[in-house]
Design a protein around this motif. Structure first.
Motif, mmCIF file in Angstrom:
data_model
loop_
_atom_site.group_PDB
_atom_site.id
_atom_site.type_symbol
_atom_site.label_atom_id
_atom_site.label_comp_id
_atom_site.label_asym_id
_atom_site.label_seq_id
_atom_site.Cartn_x
_atom_site.Cartn_y
_atom_site.Cartn_z
ATOM 1 N N VAL A 221 2.833 10.653 -8.730
ATOM 2 C CA VAL A 221 1.619 10.891 -7.948
ATOM 3 C C VAL A 221 0.377 10.585 -8.773
ATOM 4 C CG1 VAL A 221 0.244 12.665 -6.806
ATOM 5 C CG2 VAL A 221 2.716 12.558 -6.409
ATOM 6 N N VAL A 222 0.379 10.988 -10.029
ATOM 7 C CA VAL A 222 -0.767 10.684 -10.899
ATOM 8 C C VAL A 222 -0.936 9.170 -11.047
ATOM 9 C CG1 VAL A 222 -1.617 10.810 -13.275
ATOM 10 C CG2 VAL A 222 -0.713 12.868 -12.152
ATOM 11 N N VAL B 122 6.701 1.513 -7.051
ATOM 12 C CA VAL B 122 7.937 2.293 -7.143
ATOM 13 C C VAL B 122 7.986 3.086 -8.443
ATOM 14 C CG1 VAL B 122 10.444 2.240 -7.010
ATOM 15 C CG2 VAL B 122 9.108 0.472 -5.836
ATOM 16 N N ALA B 123 8.225 4.382 -8.305
ATOM 17 C CA ALA B 123 8.537 5.233 -9.453
ATOM 18 C C ALA B 123 10.045 5.363 -9.532
ATOM 19 C CB ALA B 123 7.890 6.598 -9.315
ATOM 20 N N VAL B 124 10.616 4.945 -10.650
ATOM 21 C CA VAL B 124 12.062 4.973 -10.857
ATOM 22 C C VAL B 124 12.410 6.240 -11.622
ATOM 23 C CG1 VAL B 124 14.046 3.773 -11.835
ATOM 24 C CG2 VAL B 124 12.101 2.460 -10.943
ATOM 25 N N GLY C 5 0.781 -1.222 0.000
ATOM 26 C CA GLY C 5 0.000 0.000 0.000
ATOM 27 C C GLY C 5 0.811 1.269 0.000
ATOM 28 N N LEU C 6 2.132 1.165 -0.020
ATOM 29 C CA LEU C 6 2.986 2.347 -0.004
ATOM 30 C C LEU C 6 3.585 2.606 -1.386
ATOM 31 C CD1 LEU C 6 4.897 1.922 3.392
ATOM 32 C CD2 LEU C 6 2.726 3.078 2.940
ATOM 33 N N VAL C 7 3.947 3.861 -1.601
ATOM 34 C CA VAL C 7 4.515 4.295 -2.877
ATOM 35 C C VAL C 7 5.884 4.917 -2.612
ATOM 36 C CG1 VAL C 7 4.269 5.865 -4.839
ATOM 37 C CG2 VAL C 7 2.248 4.731 -3.869
ATOM 38 N N ALA C 8 6.868 4.520 -3.398
ATOM 39 C CA ALA C 8 8.219 5.063 -3.255
ATOM 40 C C ALA C 8 8.658 5.754 -4.535
ATOM 41 C CB ALA C 8 9.218 3.960 -2.904
ATOM 42 N N VAL C 9 9.415 6.824 -4.363
ATOM 43 C CA VAL C 9 10.142 7.477 -5.440
ATOM 44 C C VAL C 9 11.617 7.186 -5.206
ATOM 45 C CG1 VAL C 9 10.881 9.702 -6.365
ATOM 46 C CG2 VAL C 9 8.462 9.294 -5.893
ATOM 47 N N VAL C 10 12.266 6.554 -6.176
ATOM 48 C CA VAL C 10 13.685 6.207 -6.057
ATOM 49 C C VAL C 10 14.439 6.897 -7.183
ATOM 50 C CG1 VAL C 10 15.402 4.358 -6.010
ATOM 51 C CG2 VAL C 10 13.118 3.963 -5.051
#
Length: 253
Positions: free
Chosen positions: A70-71, A33-35, A6-11
């Motif tokens: 985010v979108v 994950v957004a790379v 349920g979590l979102v990461a930006v790496v």
């Protein structure tokens, strides 16, 4: 349930090296994950992994990259600032332009991405920022003046951000790898007069006698980023085979 369900990461810098290992570990534990990287052509954008072209030295690029994440995923809970560049030499060996270039990526890039993500982190139930520092930020290493200066700044920035944002529910920590088996170190070795001897020297200066693996660093990042580390903030976690804290006696001859 996994730690990051349920979590979102930006790496940032997630297309290769330590960043790619972080993406793999977080995704395996349920994180979307957004790379963010300048070149994401080699990123496998499968379910839960979003490749986003982004240059951390460019404000507009960072804003677009974060907004894309985010979108796609609805928010940001975890920021991992892996994007970085290396530099070799003494204080006399790099011109001002090189100092600016490395500082722009390693320090300002970390600040730029974090501040862009702050509005979303403030809405998160498990907000965490993990910066990638280095043993070069805590130990005096030869031929690393510029690199050490930037990583020392990352460590100090981490502590300041931890103090600024703790009461907003945002934890900020740093992982500090020793010499890791990454593409940048590979390029340094390839450029050496005797690559095998240079690799042996790098391995020997770490008490456990080998290079640190990218996965070992990624596992430490995952711990610091996870909700289970809710009482850990403002720390620098060394992943360096004991280089920063352990002094061994010379082996018996």
């Amino acid at each position: 349930m996994s730690r990051f369900d349920g979590l979102v990461a930006v790496v940032t810098g997630g297309a290769s090296g330590i960043g790619a290992a972080v993406v793999h570990v977080l995704r395996a534990e349920g994180c979307e994950v957004a790379v963010l990287d300048r070149d994401v052509s080699g990123v496998d954008g499968g379910p839960g992994v979003l490749p986003v072209t982004c240059d951390v030295t460019d404000e507009e690029s960072v804003v677009r990259g974060v907004e894309t994440a985010v979108v796609a995923y609805g928010g940001v809970d975890v920021v991992v600032n892996c994007a970085g560049v290396g530099a070799a030499g003494t204080v006399a060996d790099n011109a001002d332009d090189e100092w600016r270039r490395v500082w722009e990526v390693n320090v300002l890039g970390t600040a730029r991405v974090t501040r862009t993500c702050l509005p979303y982190l403030r809405r998160s139930r498990a907000a965490s920022v993990v910066n990638v520092g280095s043993v070069a930020g805590t130990q005096g290493l030869p031929q690393r003046a510029l690199y050490s200066a930037t990583k020392g700044a990352v460590h100090a920035l981490t502590r300041a951000m931890a103090a600024d944002h703790l009461r907003e529910g945002i934890r900020v920590n740093t992982v500090a790898p020793g010499t890791a088996d990454t593409p940048w170190v590979g390029r340094l070795l390839a450029a050496a007069d005797d690559p095998a001897a240079e690799r042996a020297a790098l391995e020997a200066r770490q008490p456990h006698g080998r290079l640190v693996s990218a996965d070992e660093v990624a596992q430490a990042v995952a711990y610091l980023a996870s909700p289970g580390a809710g009482s850990t903030t403002g720390v620098t976690l060394a992943v360096d085979g004991g280089m920063d804290h352990v002094v061994l006696r010379p082996p018996a001859s």
